[in-house]
Design an enzyme around this catalytic site. Sequence first.
Site, PDB file in Angstrom:
ATOM      1  N   ARG A 201      46.558  24.883  43.695  1.00 50.56           N
ATOM      2  CA  ARG A 201      46.582  26.264  44.242  1.00 50.56           C
ATOM      3  C   ARG A 201      45.172  26.597  44.693  1.00 50.56           C
ATOM      4  O   ARG A 201      44.411  27.231  43.975  1.00 50.56           O
ATOM      5  CB  ARG A 201      47.094  27.220  43.148  1.00 50.56           C
ATOM      6  CG  ARG A 201      47.550  28.561  43.593  1.00 50.56           C
ATOM      7  CD  ARG A 201      46.403  29.500  44.026  1.00 50.56           C
ATOM      8  NE  ARG A 201      45.761  30.250  42.971  1.00 50.56           N
ATOM      9  CZ  ARG A 201      44.438  30.494  42.950  1.00 50.56           C
ATOM     10  NH1 ARG A 201      43.624  30.047  43.884  1.00 50.56           N
ATOM     11  NH2 ARG A 201      43.921  31.183  41.953  1.00 50.56           N
ATOM     12  N   LYS A 219      31.955  26.437  43.692  1.00 51.95           N
ATOM     13  CA  LYS A 219      31.733  27.281  42.507  1.00 51.95           C
ATOM     14  C   LYS A 219      30.422  26.878  41.831  1.00 51.95           C
ATOM     15  O   LYS A 219      29.650  27.723  41.383  1.00 51.95           O
ATOM     16  CB  LYS A 219      32.899  27.124  41.519  1.00 51.95           C
ATOM     17  CG  LYS A 219      34.219  27.695  42.024  1.00 51.95           C
ATOM     18  CD  LYS A 219      34.370  29.176  41.709  1.00 51.95           C
ATOM     19  CE  LYS A 219      35.649  29.726  42.316  1.00 51.95           C
ATOM     20  NZ  LYS A 219      35.846  31.156  42.113  1.00 51.95           N
ATOM     21  N   GLU A 291      39.773  25.767  37.446  1.00 45.16           N
ATOM     22  CA  GLU A 291      39.733  26.487  38.719  1.00 45.16           C
ATOM     23  C   GLU A 291      40.878  26.069  39.626  1.00 45.16           C
ATOM     24  O   GLU A 291      41.115  24.869  39.841  1.00 45.16           O
ATOM     25  CB  GLU A 291      38.392  26.185  39.415  1.00 45.16           C
ATOM     26  CG  GLU A 291      38.102  27.049  40.603  1.00 45.16           C
ATOM     27  CD  GLU A 291      37.888  28.515  40.242  1.00 45.16           C
ATOM     28  OE1 GLU A 291      37.095  28.799  39.330  1.00 45.16           O
ATOM     29  OE2 GLU A 291      38.535  29.381  40.882  1.00 45.16           O
ATOM     30  N   ASP A 292      41.588  27.038  40.115  1.00 41.34           N
ATOM     31  CA  ASP A 292      42.634  26.842  41.129  1.00 41.34           C
ATOM     32  C   ASP A 292      43.705  25.835  40.714  1.00 41.34           C
ATOM     33  O   ASP A 292      44.162  25.023  41.530  1.00 41.34           O
ATOM     34  CB  ASP A 292      42.003  26.510  42.483  1.00 41.34           C
ATOM     35  CG  ASP A 292      41.321  27.738  43.095  1.00 41.34           C
ATOM     36  OD1 ASP A 292      41.213  28.763  42.389  1.00 41.34           O
ATOM     37  OD2 ASP A 292      40.902  27.681  44.252  1.00 41.34           O
ATOM     38  N   ASP A 314      38.979  30.660  35.352  1.00 37.73           N
ATOM     39  CA  ASP A 314      38.304  31.608  36.239  1.00 37.73           C
ATOM     40  C   ASP A 314      39.298  32.514  36.961  1.00 37.73           C
ATOM     41  O   ASP A 314      39.041  33.707  37.147  1.00 37.73           O
ATOM     42  CB  ASP A 314      37.492  30.786  37.247  1.00 37.73           C
ATOM     43  CG  ASP A 314      36.654  31.639  38.156  1.00 37.73           C
ATOM     44  OD1 ASP A 314      36.098  32.637  37.671  1.00 37.73           O
ATOM     45  OD2 ASP A 314      36.551  31.307  39.346  1.00 37.73           O
ATOM     46  N   ASP A 315      40.421  31.955  37.380  1.00 35.38           N
ATOM     47  CA  ASP A 315      41.382  32.729  38.182  1.00 35.38           C
ATOM     48  C   ASP A 315      42.085  33.790  37.343  1.00 35.38           C
ATOM     49  O   ASP A 315      42.440  34.847  37.851  1.00 35.38           O
ATOM     50  CB  ASP A 315      42.398  31.784  38.825  1.00 35.38           C
ATOM     51  CG  ASP A 315      41.691  30.786  39.713  1.00 35.38           C
ATOM     52  OD1 ASP A 315      41.101  31.206  40.710  1.00 35.38           O
ATOM     53  OD2 ASP A 315      41.670  29.580  39.368  1.00 35.38           O
ATOM     54  N   ASN A 458      42.518  35.586  48.788  1.00 30.15           N
ATOM     55  CA  ASN A 458      41.568  34.787  49.572  1.00 30.15           C
ATOM     56  C   ASN A 458      42.303  33.659  50.274  1.00 30.15           C
ATOM     57  O   ASN A 458      43.363  33.241  49.814  1.00 30.15           O
ATOM     58  CB  ASN A 458      40.515  34.172  48.635  1.00 30.15           C
ATOM     59  CG  ASN A 458      39.664  35.215  47.958  1.00 30.15           C
ATOM     60  OD1 ASN A 458      39.239  36.161  48.586  1.00 30.15           O
ATOM     61  ND2 ASN A 458      39.436  35.046  46.666  1.00 30.15           N
TER      62      ASN A 458
HETATM   63  N1  NDP Z   1      39.289  37.858  44.434  1.00 31.23           N
HETATM   64  C1  NDP Z   1      39.270  36.953  43.486  1.00 31.23           C
HETATM   65  O1  NDP Z   1      38.274  36.808  42.746  1.00 31.23           O
HETATM   66  C2  NDP Z   1      40.443  36.089  43.274  1.00 31.23           C
HETATM   67  C3  NDP Z   1      41.462  36.069  44.175  1.00 31.23           C
HETATM   68  N2  NDP Z   1      42.536  35.285  43.961  1.00 31.23           N
HETATM   69  C4  NDP Z   1      43.538  35.236  45.023  1.00 31.23           C
HETATM   70  O2  NDP Z   1      44.746  35.797  44.572  1.00 31.23           O
HETATM   71  C5  NDP Z   1      45.811  35.133  45.203  1.00 31.23           C
HETATM   72  C6  NDP Z   1      46.828  34.728  44.139  1.00 31.23           C
HETATM   73  O3  NDP Z   1      46.225  33.852  43.218  1.00 31.23           O
HETATM   74  P1  NDP Z   1      46.943  33.539  41.822  1.00 31.23           P
HETATM   75  O4  NDP Z   1      47.321  34.780  41.141  1.00 31.23           O
HETATM   76  O5  NDP Z   1      46.092  32.592  41.117  1.00 31.23           O
HETATM   77  O6  NDP Z   1      48.250  32.788  42.336  1.00 31.23           O
HETATM   78  P2  NDP Z   1      49.628  32.614  41.592  1.00 31.23           P
HETATM   79  O7  NDP Z   1      50.351  31.575  42.334  1.00 31.23           O
HETATM   80  O8  NDP Z   1      49.420  32.479  40.152  1.00 31.23           O
HETATM   81  O9  NDP Z   1      50.348  34.023  41.828  1.00 31.23           O
HETATM   82  C7  NDP Z   1      50.851  34.456  43.042  1.00 31.23           C
HETATM   83  C8  NDP Z   1      51.784  35.609  42.726  1.00 31.23           C
HETATM   84  O10 NDP Z   1      52.159  36.213  43.940  1.00 31.23           O
HETATM   85  C9  NDP Z   1      53.572  36.298  43.980  1.00 31.23           C
HETATM   86  N3  NDP Z   1      54.007  36.194  45.365  1.00 31.23           N
HETATM   87  C10 NDP Z   1      53.833  35.184  46.222  1.00 31.23           C
HETATM   88  N4  NDP Z   1      54.400  35.482  47.409  1.00 31.23           N
HETATM   89  C11 NDP Z   1      54.950  36.709  47.273  1.00 31.23           C
HETATM   90  C12 NDP Z   1      55.687  37.554  48.137  1.00 31.23           C
HETATM   91  N5  NDP Z   1      55.972  37.194  49.381  1.00 31.23           N
HETATM   92  N6  NDP Z   1      56.091  38.743  47.673  1.00 31.23           N
HETATM   93  C13 NDP Z   1      55.817  39.128  46.411  1.00 31.23           C
HETATM   94  N7  NDP Z   1      55.118  38.353  45.544  1.00 31.23           N
HETATM   95  C14 NDP Z   1      54.699  37.156  45.977  1.00 31.23           C
HETATM   96  C15 NDP Z   1      54.068  35.141  43.142  1.00 31.23           C
HETATM   97  O11 NDP Z   1      55.404  35.397  42.728  1.00 31.23           O
HETATM   98  P3  NDP Z   1      56.213  34.453  41.721  1.00 31.23           P
HETATM   99  O12 NDP Z   1      55.600  34.724  40.369  1.00 31.23           O
HETATM  100  O13 NDP Z   1      57.612  34.936  41.833  1.00 31.23           O
HETATM  101  O14 NDP Z   1      55.999  33.068  42.198  1.00 31.23           O
HETATM  102  C16 NDP Z   1      53.041  35.155  42.011  1.00 31.23           C
HETATM  103  O15 NDP Z   1      53.415  36.101  41.059  1.00 31.23           O
HETATM  104  C17 NDP Z   1      45.214  33.960  45.973  1.00 31.23           C
HETATM  105  O16 NDP Z   1      45.103  34.328  47.325  1.00 31.23           O
HETATM  106  C18 NDP Z   1      43.839  33.809  45.404  1.00 31.23           C
HETATM  107  O17 NDP Z   1      42.913  33.363  46.356  1.00 31.23           O
HETATM  108  C19 NDP Z   1      42.680  34.530  42.846  1.00 31.23           C
HETATM  109  C20 NDP Z   1      41.702  34.497  41.916  1.00 31.23           C
HETATM  110  C21 NDP Z   1      40.462  35.230  42.105  1.00 31.23           C
HETATM  111  C1  PYR Z   2      38.041  33.469  44.096  1.00 29.99           C
HETATM  112  C2  PYR Z   2      38.965  32.532  43.502  1.00 29.99           C
HETATM  113  O1  PYR Z   2      38.702  31.976  42.463  1.00 29.99           O
HETATM  114  C3  PYR Z   2      40.208  32.274  44.167  1.00 29.99           C
HETATM  115  O2  PYR Z   2      40.512  32.894  45.170  1.00 29.99           O
HETATM  116  O3  PYR Z   2      40.923  31.395  43.679  1.00 29.99           O
HETATM  117 MG    MG Z   3      39.910  30.304  42.102  1.00 27.93          MG
END
Ligand code: NDP
Ligand code: PYR
Ligand code: MG
Length: 612
Positions: A201, A219, A291-292, A314-315, A458
């Site tokens: 991811r 990172k 990470e990821d 981290d995430d 992101n």
């Molecule tokens: N700004 C920052 O520091 C960070 C930003 N992020 C960003 O956040 C985003 C998600 O990361 P992460 O949480 O780790 O990813 P995950 O895969 O863990 O979570 C994604 C979530 O989004 C839901 N989802 C996906 N598509 C849809 C949709 N079309 N409608 C509704 N819900 C949807 C998924 O649903 P379901 O559970 O049903 O699969 C899941 O719950 C990424 O873009 C990442 O880059 C992440 C970490 C740090």
């Molecule tokens: C920022 C970060 O860790 C992410 O988007 O996955």
């Molecule tokens: Mg990350």
Amino acid sequence: MASTQITKIIGTRTLSVCNRSLATSFFTRNQRFHTSARSQLPDGPIPRKHERLLGDVHSRGIGVLRDPRFNKGMAFTLEERQILGIHGLLPPAVFSMEEQVRRTVENVRKLANPINQYVYMLSLLQRNEKLFFKVVTENVEEMSPILYTPTVGLACQTLGHVYQRPRGMYITINDKNHIFKMLCNYPEHHIKAVVMTDGERILGLGDLGAFGMGIPIGKLNLYTAMGGIPPHQCLPVMLDVGTNNEQLRNQDTYFGIRQERVTGDQYDEFIDEFLAAVVHRYGQTTLLQFEDFANHNAFRLLEKYRNKYLTFNDDIQGTASVCVAGIMAAMRITKKKLPDNTFLFFGAGEAAIGIAELLVTAMTQEGMPEKEARSKIWLIDKAGLLVQVGGGRSEGASPEKIPFLKEHKEMNDLLEITKHLKPSVVVGAAGVGQMFDKAFLNEMAANNERPVIFALSNPTSHSECTAQEAYDHTQGRCVFASGSPFPPVSYNGKTYHTGQGNNAYIFPGVALAAIVASMHHISEEVFFIAAKVIADLAEESDLEMGRIYPPLANIHEVSTNLAAKIVEYAYANNIACTYPEPVDKLAFVRAHQFSLEYESFVPQVYSWPQQK
Ligand SMILES: NC(=O)C1=CN([C@@H]2O[C@H](COP(=O)(O)OP(=O)(O)OC[C@H]3O[C@@H](n4cnc5c(N)ncnc54)[C@H](OP(=O)(O)O)[C@@H]3O)[C@@H](O)[C@H]2O)C=CC1
Ligand SMILES: CC(=O)C(=O)O
Ligand SMILES: [Mg+2]
């Protein structure tokens, strides 16, 4: 002679030429010279371990220029060029580091294409480490979009073309049962932090397999540029178990193993072996940053290892911390208390659930019972609002979602949900771009005097909305933050500098503290402390211009102060293993940071006190 003259040598290369034993000590002590070390060193041949460490240090001549740790380019003085045997190998001009920094920034600006800028900067890192980190640290607002999000995402997608020289380690599922031996191939012996990914991811870009290596590299570059952690203590690792991205597997430039992802016991044993091998090789207090990783592994691996190793995800945890910091700072603008809000998350994954859990902690600290705090938090996943619907939904929900399931009718349209719940704070973390459209933003503005809108996904192409859209469609009243940076926004004659709600505000400081204090493990409380520190560091002048985080330009200082606070917490809670406890925590942290200045290779003469 009245006094004995000896030579104090500054600079490992010259040192090694004169005295191998001293050089060993010099080097292993993070380039700080201790005269007392002389008596502590064993006589005779240096053990093999040090031999390798010193391998390059012995070289004079062209080897100095080819070693990025010591190369200064044209900043070598005439004297140094003569001492090191490189006189004539460089053009005659001698430039200062400041001139080199200025010229590097100019060169980067001339390359309009971000991926070319990324390649240029990474090749500088491979040529001249000090200059690279000096440029990045002193120009962090300009350089972070090149070396981190959004460009790092593009770099990962095209890593087969961008790849130049080895960096970090690639360990595949085929290396099972041999991982410790492989780690011994790594030339650095003083690793304190490992950032690893399995590439499943990568940002919001999905499964990028071995090309995900761009993320641990990125990172760890920030570990040094934003946290001052010495680069030779950092190891980026790609744990290659295959990729389910068929298109990628079929690309001719793909350099990972071309097979579907290995899962189940084999995967778990592989991760287990890797972590055990790292601590066996580098020590129990080696920091391990996940990470990821994909959601289905991230939560369970965190649970499995959080008390066994010095580790964090981290995430989940870093993102939670930075987002809660932003929300706390936003409350200074909205003049509300956390429990006065209704929170809506678009996404219910690592980022969203991590944030939601830390928000519960924050609200309970403000006196709200946990159950009530959870009732304030609503999440949306692919199936719609997280609701229980007669228990049916909970059967399919992952364990971390269950505490947030609501007794409520099913709903799955974001706008309808927003009209119905009237949230005051919305956080986008689904990795799906453009979900916060005009109608949604208008609705947020209709329901709130100061709607709080975070578009955390992101890279930029996956952001829920742009900063400009957020201001335009809320009549400039929103409090906005985004995971990837946006340029300043003008609305109604006023300029807003929006904040970057990115875990980069957290992980360098947390890692720095964990390393210098040799923390035993990292508790959730650390991330809550970090959130409070970052929230407090946003000044009124930042808030006035729309920025709920301290300026990124100050991130090195911010991380240093954050680390000092965490070190304080670690000693107070008996989870710090570095002995003795330092009195001045801030000075202690600073003493461990990487110097961005070139070292001199010229021997300096001093005198021992006269013997009576
Ligand atoms: N700004 C920052 O520091 C960070 C930003 N992020 C960003 O956040 C985003 C998600 O990361 P992460 O949480 O780790 O990813 P995950 O895969 O863990 O979570 C994604 C979530 O989004 C839901 N989802 C996906 N598509 C849809 C949709 N079309 N409608 C509704 N819900 C949807 C998924 O649903 P379901 O559970 O049903 O699969 C899941 O719950 C990424 O873009 C990442 O880059 C992440 C970490 C740090
Ligand atoms: C920022 C970060 O860790 C992410 O988007 O996955
Ligand atoms: Mg990350």
